[in-house]
Write a protein that holds these residues in place. Structure first.
Motif, PDB file in Angstrom:
ATOM      1  N   ASN A  28       2.398  -0.681  -0.807  1.00 23.54           N
ATOM      2  CA  ASN A  28       2.233  -1.465  -2.033  1.00 23.54           C
ATOM      3  C   ASN A  28       0.865  -1.266  -2.672  1.00 23.54           C
ATOM      4  N   GLN A  29       0.087  -0.341  -2.156  1.00 25.66           N
ATOM      5  CA  GLN A  29      -1.196   0.073  -2.725  1.00 25.66           C
ATOM      6  C   GLN A  29      -2.136  -1.106  -2.991  1.00 25.66           C
ATOM      7  N   VAL A  30      -2.304  -1.940  -1.965  1.00 24.16           N
ATOM      8  CA  VAL A  30      -3.233  -3.051  -2.095  1.00 24.16           C
ATOM      9  C   VAL A  30      -4.478  -2.789  -1.258  1.00 24.16           C
ATOM     10  N   ILE A  31      -5.574  -3.303  -1.737  1.00 25.99           N
ATOM     11  CA  ILE A  31      -6.829  -3.228  -0.999  1.00 25.99           C
ATOM     12  C   ILE A  31      -6.797  -4.339   0.044  1.00 25.99           C
ATOM     13  N   HIS A  32      -7.192  -4.021   1.264  1.00 25.34           N
ATOM     14  CA  HIS A  32      -7.197  -5.056   2.292  1.00 25.34           C
ATOM     15  C   HIS A  32      -8.318  -4.820   3.294  1.00 25.34           C
ATOM     16  N   GLN A  33      -8.701  -5.900   3.929  1.00 21.70           N
ATOM     17  CA  GLN A  33      -9.682  -5.874   5.010  1.00 21.70           C
ATOM     18  C   GLN A  33      -9.053  -6.606   6.183  1.00 21.70           C
ATOM     19  N   GLN A  34      -9.090  -6.006   7.352  1.00 20.62           N
ATOM     20  CA  GLN A  34      -8.471  -6.601   8.533  1.00 20.62           C
ATOM     21  C   GLN A  34      -9.529  -7.120   9.493  1.00 20.62           C
ATOM     22  N   VAL A  35      -9.330  -8.344   9.974  1.00 16.35           N
ATOM     23  CA  VAL A  35     -10.147  -8.922  11.034  1.00 16.35           C
ATOM     24  C   VAL A  35      -9.157  -9.432  12.077  1.00 16.35           C
TER      25      VAL A  35
END
Length: 95
Positions: A28-35
């Protein structure tokens, strides 16, 4: 273009589940940050947000997804979670 902030939390998920979530986000071409098992996601439209939620729901894993559109359009969505718990969380967040 509008930008929407979202917080996705996974519960009792495996490494494979996390990889599948990352695949949905990339599709879905979203920017994300994983913690760990929490993802901070930037979606670009209501349709983009709905597509992400649908993709996550299709994985059939327990999660909560908080969408911060603005005070009138923010919501908490869940999958495989106790509806009473979600109702209580919504009450705390939005009432």
């Amino acid at each position: 273009m509008a930008r929407y902030g979202n917080i996705l939390s996974l519960y009792n998920s495996s490494g494979a589940d996390v990889n599948n979530v990352i695949s949905v986000l990339q599709t879905n071409q979203v920017i994300h940050q994983q913690v760990e098992q929490t993802f901070f996601i930037e979606t670009t439209s209501k349709d983009n947000t709905k597509a992400v939620v649908k993709g996550l729901t299709d994985l059939n894993i327990p999660f909560t997804f908080f969408h911060d559109g603005n005070p009138n359009r923010s919501y908490l969505f869940s999958n495989n979670m106790d509806p009473e718990v979600i109702a209580m969380i919504n009450k705390i967040l939005f009432e």
